[in-house]
Design an enzyme around this catalytic site. Sequence first.
Site, mmCIF file in Angstrom:
data_model
loop_
_atom_site.group_PDB
_atom_site.id
_atom_site.type_symbol
_atom_site.label_atom_id
_atom_site.label_comp_id
_atom_site.label_asym_id
_atom_site.label_seq_id
_atom_site.Cartn_x
_atom_site.Cartn_y
_atom_site.Cartn_z
ATOM 1 N N ASP A 207 0.883 -1.041 -0.209
ATOM 2 C CA ASP A 207 -0.040 0.003 -0.046
ATOM 3 C C ASP A 207 0.951 1.239 -0.061
ATOM 4 O O ASP A 207 2.096 1.139 0.047
ATOM 5 C CB ASP A 207 -0.933 -0.013 1.380
ATOM 6 C CG ASP A 207 -2.045 0.554 0.880
ATOM 7 O OD1 ASP A 207 -2.216 1.647 0.201
ATOM 8 O OD2 ASP A 207 -3.315 -0.018 1.014
ATOM 9 N N HIS A 282 -3.453 2.801 -4.749
ATOM 10 C CA HIS A 282 -2.640 2.337 -3.477
ATOM 11 C C HIS A 282 -1.309 1.688 -3.795
ATOM 12 O O HIS A 282 -0.894 1.082 -3.296
ATOM 13 C CB HIS A 282 -3.300 1.190 -2.592
ATOM 14 C CG HIS A 282 -4.650 1.813 -2.043
ATOM 15 N ND1 HIS A 282 -4.670 2.805 -0.866
ATOM 16 C CD2 HIS A 282 -6.015 2.229 -2.070
ATOM 17 C CE1 HIS A 282 -5.584 3.315 -0.324
ATOM 18 N NE2 HIS A 282 -6.603 2.650 -1.107
ATOM 19 N N GLU A 347 -10.357 2.398 -4.560
ATOM 20 C CA GLU A 347 -10.011 3.672 -4.517
ATOM 21 C C GLU A 347 -8.866 4.211 -5.344
ATOM 22 O O GLU A 347 -8.162 5.059 -5.134
ATOM 23 C CB GLU A 347 -9.574 3.904 -3.039
ATOM 24 C CG GLU A 347 -10.727 3.364 -1.951
ATOM 25 C CD GLU A 347 -10.399 3.727 -0.671
ATOM 26 O OE1 GLU A 347 -11.229 4.166 0.440
ATOM 27 O OE2 GLU A 347 -9.065 3.624 -0.313
HETATM 28 C C1 TNX Z 1 -10.752 1.945 2.869
HETATM 29 S S1 TNX Z 1 -11.232 -0.894 2.548
HETATM 30 C C2 TNX Z 1 -9.706 1.409 2.212
HETATM 31 C C3 TNX Z 1 -8.256 1.361 3.033
HETATM 32 C C4 TNX Z 1 -8.324 1.890 4.190
HETATM 33 C C5 TNX Z 1 -9.808 1.894 4.759
HETATM 34 C C6 TNX Z 1 -9.557 2.353 6.354
HETATM 35 C C7 TNX Z 1 -10.319 -0.770 1.378
HETATM 36 C C8 TNX Z 1 -10.658 -1.775 0.171
HETATM 37 N N1 TNX Z 1 -9.671 0.427 1.221
HETATM 38 O O1 TNX Z 1 -7.216 1.546 2.187
HETATM 39 O O2 TNX Z 1 -7.420 1.668 4.866
HETATM 40 O O3 TNX Z 1 -10.710 2.230 4.219
HETATM 41 O O4 TNX Z 1 -10.907 1.821 6.935
#
Ligand code: TNX
Length: 783
Positions: A207, A282, A347
């Site tokens: 990440d 990420h 994301e």
């Molecule tokens: C969302 S859950 C993310 C993570 C973060 C998390 C914190 C997901 C697939 N992505 O990168 O750490 O929220 O709650």
Amino acid sequence: MTVRHLFLAFPLALLLWGCTEKNVPPAVIPLPVQTEPVKTGDFILSDKTILTYSQGNEELERLAGHLASELQNQTGIAVRIAENGGTPEKDAIQMLISDENSISHPEGYHLEIDDKTIRISASSPAGIFYGIQTLWQLIPVEAFSKPNDKARTVSLSGIRISDYPRYTWRGMHLDVSRHFFPKEFVKKYIDLIARYKMNIFHWHLTDDNGWRIEIKKYPKLTDIAAWRVDRTHQVWTEVSPPEPGEKAAYGGFYTQDDIREIVEYARQRYITIIPEIEMPGHTSEVFAAYPEYSCTGQTLYVQPGTYWPNTDIFCAGKDETFAFIEDILTEVAAMFPGPYIHIGGDEADKTRWKECKLCQKRIKTEGLKNEEELQSYFIRRAEKMLHKLGKRLIGWDEILEGGLAPDATVMSWRGFDGGIEAARAGHDVVMSPVSHCYFDYYQADPEFEPLAIGGFLTLKKVYGFDPTPPVLTADEAKHILGGQANVWTEYIPTPQHAEYMALPRMTALAEALWSPRDGRDFENFLERLQPHLARFEKEGTNYSKGSFKVALKPMYDTARGEYRIAMQTEQLRPDVRYSLDGALPGPDSEKYIKPIKISASTIISAGIFSDGKIMEKASTDSILMHKGIGSRITLETQPNFRYNEGGASALCDGFRGSTQHRQGHWLGFYGDDLKATIQLRKPDKVNTIRIGTLNAARSWIFAPEKVEISISADGKQFKPLQVQSPGVDVLSQKVFRVEFSANLPDEKISHLRVEILNRKTCPPGHPYAGQAAWIFTDEIIFE
Ligand code: TNX
């Protein structure tokens, strides 16, 4: 009895144990499918006990050896292992793989204890392993202490258990990128997962904050991308960037040997590891080592804190990116024998792709519509690579956007909907929704908990998790493989803290994923949980006592026109005491029996008492009585899922928020305005309206640009009011509450309309100027 019969017979199980206060079923978590007492007397476990296993079975030989040495270490009892020649008649623990075993489920088992033998039988070693876990839990917690030289004995009541899991995917995740966790802790975590009969460990290895897995072909991933500057003294969303010349020395990684060791450790506990290698987003840490695979080619530093939005992502236009990824996946596939590789997919901000010539060219040549479809193209290419390596792809629910790869399994995190959509399209699904599975969320009032990312997820809520949404048909539901909880570690820097966030919630999750839906009961679970907590204490495992706190819940009884406060706890028969005069409650304060009626503003404080002592800090809040309490509120836009604890009604519930924005009284809107219509319980005269908002620039929360209020006497015709806006230094480093107000004419109103206008982006002068901004609102006060 076949598995099917067992299922039908299940409700009998609890009946047989007659769950009265004294006679609770044995403290096994997850609750077994069927349990009944055997009335022959107790089995005495002692140095005389012989441990036998099916002849020639190496797996069982290993399990027997492990059980014997753990018994020796943890209880001081030394049992003797013997291969199963002539099965001893008494003083024996027998482990057998049996073909005629009535439990055909590959993870099921029978455990029978009578005065002569303990018999664990199953159709596979995994089943035997789960039988052993159950046996451990039947050993009274007092027996767990350092061995001493005197022989010990433990007596176990007669019992017959038949058991098998509801779901095949029973997972726990751990993010080792945001903070690195040493190998020893990963093993302890795996032990805890195994103790509760879970079988998947999802290892989030890469990440923005660090790459954690050695890849021989690309050594800079661990020489450079695994290290960042240390900012552990700062809050995650507020870290300062590296100073010139500052050494990036905080982090770590697992060598390929470490990985193999952990994979084997997990295998011995019937746990499959799902490695996650994030793409396309990420991935900014990669560009500290190999910037050539991003769109800009710029060398970045490894982020020492939040990186949001995720703009620097893999370039989808360069073929070299895909070659790089294929090399990595090839090494990863060779290290992990499990069937899946998780490719993330969540994301990924598409800003760079929109600006990148090569990405735009790819969109054209591949006939794609937009960047969403480019993401889908990316994931499909990853899937092809994985297929070539004999693996299947799993990813977060964003992989649905722009079209799902043909054989992909979806991990649904933003709610249940992504999972539902995927199951309907015939794809396998693992449910991991934020609402029930985010163990980085608070488990009790944030004001008194260690700082966490936000959200609110109690033990009880986890216990109520059901991965199979009732809207699915039986055929669609077959695609729900199970569920998983995620431990994201932005706010979890140490192993002790990770244990605290995972426990005891993990035990509730385990039961939700293993035990039959219909037999589950939270109170019964809590009763069984107590010796598990005692065992955590004994072994030095950290866990949260959040469920010992009192939650103050406002409620409005429309029929009676009464406002009441309920005091909820997650404890069985708690002795809750409270005060209404601003003083802390003591053991002789008023005892809470049922929701209390409140008719004037007051300070309320409550705690749980045991033996005259308060068990956790009291919960204290001040209530502001006003005419809006109990109104009907309609919101045009919904709050962001992270800050939506009380839902719309939180806007008129008598509670204001503190400067702790994660506290439940605030509703948060990310980039959106708040538009609400409020209908008073009955038309009334109101002098003033006050609206509470928050300014916390470091958390990207700003007092609104503007607030518009209009009133109506019939819900149809609205007339605007003059709103007084206080002058606010939105960039201030302090966190403060900001109130907007309006005076009303001397006439009755029935409705109010409020628009709280978000600044939309962080204002100029803010370090994240131009990024989406938050507005927070706690209460709309009618005076
Ligand atoms: C969302 S859950 C993310 C993570 C973060 C998390 C914190 C997901 C697939 N992505 O990168 O750490 O929220 O709650």
